[in-house]
Design a protein around this motif. Structure first.
Motif, short mmCIF file in Angstrom:
data_model
loop_
_atom_site.label_atom_id
_atom_site.label_comp_id
_atom_site.label_asym_id
_atom_site.label_seq_id
_atom_site.Cartn_x
_atom_site.Cartn_y
_atom_site.Cartn_z
N ALA A 120 154.21 79.38 52.29
CA ALA A 120 155.05 78.63 53.23
C ALA A 120 154.34 77.34 53.65
CB ALA A 120 155.37 79.48 54.45
N ASP A 121 153.04 77.39 53.89
CA ASP A 121 152.27 76.20 54.25
C ASP A 121 152.22 75.22 53.07
OD1 ASP A 121 151.83 77.21 56.75
OD2 ASP A 121 149.77 77.90 56.35
N ALA A 122 152.10 75.75 51.85
CA ALA A 122 152.05 74.90 50.67
C ALA A 122 153.38 74.20 50.47
CB ALA A 122 151.69 75.71 49.44
N ILE A 123 154.47 74.91 50.72
CA ILE A 123 155.79 74.31 50.59
C ILE A 123 156.00 73.28 51.69
CG2 ILE A 123 158.26 74.76 50.75
CD1 ILE A 123 157.73 77.46 49.41
N ALA A 124 155.59 73.56 52.88
CA ALA A 124 155.77 72.65 54.02
C ALA A 124 154.84 71.44 53.93
CB ALA A 124 155.53 73.37 55.33
N ALA A 125 153.64 71.60 53.39
CA ALA A 125 152.67 70.51 53.31
C ALA A 125 153.13 69.39 52.38
CB ALA A 125 151.32 71.06 52.88
N PRO A 126 153.61 69.66 51.17
CA PRO A 126 154.06 68.54 50.32
C PRO A 126 155.26 67.82 50.92
CG PRO A 126 153.69 70.48 48.96
CD PRO A 126 153.56 70.90 50.40
N GLY A 127 156.13 68.51 51.61
CA GLY A 127 157.27 67.87 52.25
C GLY A 127 156.82 66.98 53.39
N ALA A 128 155.81 67.35 54.10
CA ALA A 128 155.30 66.55 55.20
C ALA A 128 154.64 65.30 54.67
CB ALA A 128 154.34 67.37 56.03
#
Length: 134
Positions: A120-128
């Protein structure tokens, strides 16, 4: 249909109830020789019993049997206690194994949660990062 069969059944048992078998014994048909043999066998058995039943050896054997019975009770108690201890040991081992299994399952659950959180952090990090660079 059932009324016919119940009446048939009651009629059957009524016939059975009426018939009484009588025991018929004809003493004239019994041979005297067979009676003599049978009575001599009984007399011999009674004499053997009288010879064996009055000895003092049998009384001491009876006392020994009572002592043996007490010994057997003690051994049975010991065997019961040993079986109880064995069962307790098996239950303790099972409890330890269940605790280990529960701990293993808990660790697996935590590991899954950690992996899901990283995803979830990996998915959220590239979007950020995309939103920041635009």
């Amino acid at each position: 249909m059932s009324t016919n069969s119940s009446s048939d059944v009651s009629a059957f048992f009524a016939k059975k109830k009426g018939k009484k078998k009588t025991f018929k014994f004809n003493a004239n048909k019994v041979e005297a020789e067979t009676i003599a043999v049978m009575t001599s066998d009984v007399t011999t058995a009674n004499e053997n019993f009288a010879d064996n039943g009055t000895s003092s050896k049998e009384a001491s054997e009876l006392l020994d049997m009572k002592a043996l019975e007490e010994q057997r009770k003690i051994e049975d108690d010991v065997a019961t206690k040993m079986a109880l201890e064995e069962t307790r040991a098996q239950l303790a081992t099972a409890k330890l194994n269940m605790e280990k299994e529960a701990q293993r399952i808990e660790e697996e659950k935590k590991e899954k949660e950690r992996i899901e959180k990283e995803k979830a952090d990996a998915i959220a990090a590239p979007g950020a990062e995309r939103g920041a660079s635009m």
